[in-house]
Design an enzyme around this catalytic site. Structure first.
Site, mmCIF file in Angstrom:
data_model
loop_
_atom_site.group_PDB
_atom_site.id
_atom_site.type_symbol
_atom_site.label_atom_id
_atom_site.label_comp_id
_atom_site.label_asym_id
_atom_site.label_seq_id
_atom_site.Cartn_x
_atom_site.Cartn_y
_atom_site.Cartn_z
ATOM 1 N NE ARG A 195 -3.766 -2.093 2.941
ATOM 2 C CZ ARG A 195 -2.853 -3.624 3.213
ATOM 3 N NH1 ARG A 195 -2.081 -3.635 3.788
ATOM 4 N NH2 ARG A 195 -3.607 -4.395 3.432
ATOM 5 C CE LYS A 227 -8.104 -1.284 5.413
ATOM 6 N NZ LYS A 227 -7.989 -0.821 4.464
ATOM 7 C CG HIS A 307 -4.946 0.694 -3.741
ATOM 8 N ND1 HIS A 307 -4.136 0.733 -2.703
ATOM 9 C CD2 HIS A 307 -5.735 -0.339 -3.898
ATOM 10 C CE1 HIS A 307 -4.615 -0.850 -2.455
ATOM 11 N NE2 HIS A 307 -5.737 -1.363 -2.129
ATOM 12 N NE ARG A 310 -2.855 -4.367 -1.082
ATOM 13 C CZ ARG A 310 -2.635 -5.586 0.295
ATOM 14 N NH1 ARG A 310 -0.455 -5.483 0.042
ATOM 15 N NH2 ARG A 310 -3.222 -5.970 0.700
ATOM 16 C CG HIS A 332 -5.175 -9.602 0.883
ATOM 17 N ND1 HIS A 332 -4.959 -9.574 -0.196
ATOM 18 C CD2 HIS A 332 -5.755 -8.351 1.136
ATOM 19 C CE1 HIS A 332 -4.892 -8.269 -1.146
ATOM 20 N NE2 HIS A 332 -4.894 -8.100 0.216
ATOM 21 C CE1 TYR A 341 -5.759 -4.670 -3.111
ATOM 22 C CE2 TYR A 341 -7.390 -6.003 -2.147
ATOM 23 C CZ TYR A 341 -6.368 -4.758 -2.495
ATOM 24 O OH TYR A 341 -6.511 -3.733 -1.015
#
Length: 372
Positions: A195, A227, A307, A310, A332, A341
């Site tokens: 990210r 995150k 983004h 990613r 994830h 994604y």
């Protein structure tokens, strides 16, 4: 001790729509819930304060304390969120999850259940179910769908940055070093699947060797604070380096490019990617530099954002590795998120099907011929 700001929020809850005795008990319950989340669960103050504000809103809307909350009041509030306030599905789902999480705590807390039973003669219960809550889906819910670079576009992107930096160096323009930094920064985001915030927070010591791949030198892993989930704050993970070009590029950047940004920096500055002022590069600056990069490589106006790098990493790595490896690399929690994604073109899927089926048909025919 609970965060003073959060305690203030619980007082607002208590005074908004409830009788004084109800408000006092409600505030006590929320204070205990707050301490548990911030203390033992290590959720952030910001995340807890946000959820407390949701409880305050539902209490004010229904006019009921949580031990009297019911499905009808919940449905009415959800209609208000979706039809009147027109909140996004993801926001509505978060609000619903906040109520569900709080009620999970309340309905399993023996102390508060006994107190509520003694004072009111009722049992608090969970009112949030699969039937009255918005389900979590892997499809993108935001209005701006992000996509992956194609292999051709990603080559065009980095080649455009390389050529732009060479030209800037030839004419001695002030953009020479920023372009060299940008090339390394965006390749780090892409190759690591990071990210933008994770890339910006990297330091010069955010790397470690991979004993299984000593040829990568000190750049076998990228150490990332990424995150978290459900308000748990940032989580640490190590990202394996899977692009052979990364170590050489990073060594070049640290030894030859980064020193050019240190003239105005603090002597103890550890940030890996620096601005022209010698401070850690900021998100707004990175976004602006990305737009410049897309203009240099002819991809301006294609709806690409940082983004997307990613997304591109997940998509391209899924063609090289198993989905479990890709999931772990990108941090994830579930494979379903990883699949969300992935942007594999239909033609690539069709080609893979044709290749596999044709190979199996050939094997079957050869086996039949041998039997005959």
């Amino acid at each position: 001790m609970a965060n003073p700001k959060i305690v203030l929020a619980t007082s607002d809850v208590a005074s908004s729509a409830l009788a004084p005795a109800d408000a006092e008990l409600f505030g006590t319950i929320i204070d205990a819930w707050t301490r548990r989340r911030i203390g033992s669960l290590r959720h952030t103050h910001k995340a807890v304060a946000r959820d407390v504000s949701v409880l305050r809103e539902f209490a004010a809307h229904s006019g009921l304390p949580p031990w009297l909350w019911n499905e009808d009041a919940f449905d009415c509030w959800c209609d208000h969120l979706g039809l009147e306030r027109r909140l996004a599905n993801s926001t509505q789902r978060h609000y619903q999850c906040s109520i569900r999480s709080f009620l999970e705590y309340l309905t399993t807390n023996v102390k508060f259940r006994n107190e509520i039973r003694r004072l009111y003669g009722v049992e608090p219960r969970q009112i949030c179910t699969e039937e009255n809550c918005i389900p979590h889906t892997v499809e993108k819910e935001s209005s701006k769908e992000r996509r992956a670079f194609t292999h051709e576009e990603i080559e065009l992107f980095f080649d455009g940055l390389r050529r732009a930096s060479v030209e800037a160096g030839r004419f001695r323009t002030k953009d020479y070093n920023p372009l060299r930094r940008d090339r390394t920064f965006f390749f780090t985001l892409y190759s690591g699947g990071l990210r933008i915030s994770e890339g910006l927070n990297l330091n010069v010591n955010s790397f470690a060797p991979n004993p299984a791949l000593p040829e990568l030198g000190p750049y076998g892993f990228i150490k990332v604070w990424g995150k978290g989930s459900r308000g748990s704050g940032k989580r640490f993970r190590t990202v394996p380096v899977t692009h052979p070009d990364f170590p050489e590029l990073m060594d070049w950047y640290i030894t030859r490019v980064r020193p050019e940004f240190l003239h105005r920096a603090d002597p103890n500055e550890e940030a890996l990617f620096l601005s022209e002022r010698g401070t850690r590069l900021k998100s707004s600056s990175a976004d602006a530099r990305f737009k410049i990069a897309t203009r240099y490589c002819g991809l301006e106006g294609e709806g690409l954002t940082p983004h997307c790098l990613r997304h591109s990493s997940v998509t391209h790595e899924s063609l090289r590795f198993s989905i479990e490896m890709v999931r772990r690399k990108h941090g994830h929690a579930s494979a379903a998120t990883t699949q969300g994604y992935m942007h594999v073109p239909d033609v690539m899927v069709d080609d893979e099907i044709s290749s596999v089926v044709s190979r199996e048909l050939d094997d079957a025919l050869n086996t039949q011929e041998k039997k005959e």
